[in-house]
Design a protein around this motif. Sequence first.
Motif, short mmCIF file in Angstrom:
data_model
loop_
_atom_site.label_atom_id
_atom_site.label_comp_id
_atom_site.label_asym_id
_atom_site.label_seq_id
_atom_site.Cartn_x
_atom_site.Cartn_y
_atom_site.Cartn_z
N ARG A 67 -0.02 6.30 -9.67
CA ARG A 67 -1.10 6.92 -8.89
C ARG A 67 -1.03 8.44 -9.00
O ARG A 67 -2.05 9.12 -9.10
CB ARG A 67 -1.02 6.46 -7.43
CG ARG A 67 -1.30 4.96 -7.28
CD ARG A 67 -1.49 4.53 -5.84
NE ARG A 67 -0.26 4.44 -5.10
CZ ARG A 67 0.05 5.17 -4.02
NH1 ARG A 67 -0.82 6.06 -3.57
NH2 ARG A 67 1.18 5.01 -3.40
N GLU A 102 -6.13 -8.82 -3.26
CA GLU A 102 -5.30 -7.68 -3.65
C GLU A 102 -5.20 -7.59 -5.17
O GLU A 102 -5.00 -8.59 -5.85
CB GLU A 102 -3.90 -7.84 -3.03
CG GLU A 102 -3.05 -6.62 -3.25
CD GLU A 102 -1.89 -6.51 -2.27
OE1 GLU A 102 -1.70 -7.44 -1.45
OE2 GLU A 102 -1.19 -5.49 -2.33
N ASP A 140 -3.97 -1.44 -5.22
CA ASP A 140 -2.73 -0.69 -5.06
C ASP A 140 -2.12 -0.47 -6.44
O ASP A 140 -2.52 -1.12 -7.41
CB ASP A 140 -1.75 -1.47 -4.15
CG ASP A 140 -0.80 -0.53 -3.42
OD1 ASP A 140 -0.75 0.67 -3.76
OD2 ASP A 140 -0.08 -1.00 -2.52
N ALA A 141 -1.19 0.46 -6.51
CA ALA A 141 -0.47 0.71 -7.76
C ALA A 141 0.81 1.45 -7.43
O ALA A 141 0.92 2.05 -6.35
CB ALA A 141 -1.33 1.55 -8.71
N ALA A 142 1.75 1.43 -8.36
CA ALA A 142 3.03 2.15 -8.16
C ALA A 142 2.71 3.63 -7.95
O ALA A 142 1.79 4.17 -8.58
CB ALA A 142 3.90 1.97 -9.39
N SER A 171 -5.23 4.72 -6.35
CA SER A 171 -5.16 3.30 -6.71
C SER A 171 -6.28 2.91 -7.67
O SER A 171 -6.28 1.81 -8.20
CB SER A 171 -5.21 2.42 -5.46
OG SER A 171 -6.40 2.67 -4.73
N ASP A 226 -3.23 -5.30 -8.12
CA ASP A 226 -2.27 -4.26 -8.50
C ASP A 226 -2.78 -3.64 -9.80
O ASP A 226 -2.84 -4.31 -10.83
CB ASP A 226 -0.88 -4.88 -8.69
CG ASP A 226 0.16 -3.82 -9.04
OD1 ASP A 226 -0.22 -2.69 -9.43
OD2 ASP A 226 1.36 -4.11 -8.91
N THR A 227 -3.16 -2.37 -9.73
CA THR A 227 -3.80 -1.74 -10.88
C THR A 227 -2.82 -0.96 -11.76
O THR A 227 -3.24 -0.28 -12.69
CB THR A 227 -4.93 -0.78 -10.42
OG1 THR A 227 -4.34 0.37 -9.78
CG2 THR A 227 -5.89 -1.46 -9.47
N THR A 228 -1.49 -1.06 -11.44
CA THR A 228 -0.50 -0.24 -12.17
C THR A 228 -0.67 -0.37 -13.69
O THR A 228 -0.67 0.63 -14.40
CB THR A 228 0.94 -0.66 -11.78
OG1 THR A 228 1.04 -0.64 -10.36
CG2 THR A 228 1.97 0.29 -12.38
N ARG A 282 -3.86 -3.56 4.47
CA ARG A 282 -4.64 -4.50 3.65
C ARG A 282 -5.34 -5.45 4.59
O ARG A 282 -4.68 -6.08 5.44
CB ARG A 282 -3.70 -5.29 2.73
CG ARG A 282 -4.43 -6.27 1.84
CD ARG A 282 -3.48 -6.93 0.87
NE ARG A 282 -2.72 -8.02 1.48
CZ ARG A 282 -3.21 -9.26 1.66
NH1 ARG A 282 -4.44 -9.56 1.30
NH2 ARG A 282 -2.46 -10.19 2.21
#
Length: 250
Positions: free
Chosen positions: A150, A197, A144-146, A11, A199-201, A191
């Motif tokens: 990752r 949160e 988090d990320a897809a 992530s 999202d780092t995608t 979490r």
Amino acid sequence: MTITIDGPAGSGKSTAARKVAARLGIPYLDTGAMYRVVTLAALERGVDLGDEAALTELARTADFALDPGPTHIRVTLDGRDVTEEIRSMRVNDHTRFIAASPGVRKLLIEKQREIGARLGSMVTEGRDQGTAAFPDAELKFFLDAAIEKRAERRLHELRADGEEVTAQQVLENLAERDRTDAGRAVAPLRRPPDAIEIDTTHLSIGEVVDTIIGHIERAGLLERRADARSAGASSAQAAAGGAGHRDSKS
Ligand code: DC
């Protein structure tokens, strides 16, 4: 000041934690490295990975140390540098047994709290830092990320370390680790309800760091650090500016 960053493998939390800590001038703790070094010790010593008592005893007695390094934390086992070895696929494939051991988790969380108390300020990252280890942390993040993204990041890291792995192997390993991280009976990956949160995608690491620093600024934590500094060097700030921490289990 304790800032926690939790999230699944890949992530971006390790790199983010290290860079955020550097920007703040405080140490960071990579708690995954602790689970990894105990895994390596178990594999090397032929400890039965299903033997809870033996794993707990190993975690209690294994002589390992964590020192901040230029790219990631430098880890030694019995005085030997195992920084790269603990990132191998062999270790990746077995960490879940160690992470599922209640005895090992209890010991490592105690260790993490000792380190936190000694340092005063730190950025700590893992799976349970904002939940089990530091529920009272000043600020908590969950990255988090897809899974495809990752896996791509992990593949890149592993290949950079000279591992011969396929994208499919990495994706399968990650999916398996997601399942075991979220599904284990003790301290499953969750979490923290009060975490921010991210999202780092679609974010670069620089953007993730800027986002986190922005939240820290808005929470007024930068001023608090500055105030503490001008009030005199506390042990936290002394540790923060110094060589980081050394954690020996001997
Ligand atoms: O973040 P990582 O991939 O280096 O973590 C290695 C393993 O340790 C992984 O199986 C998850 C586990 N872990 C954990 O259970 N709790 C933590 N606080 C950190 C890592």
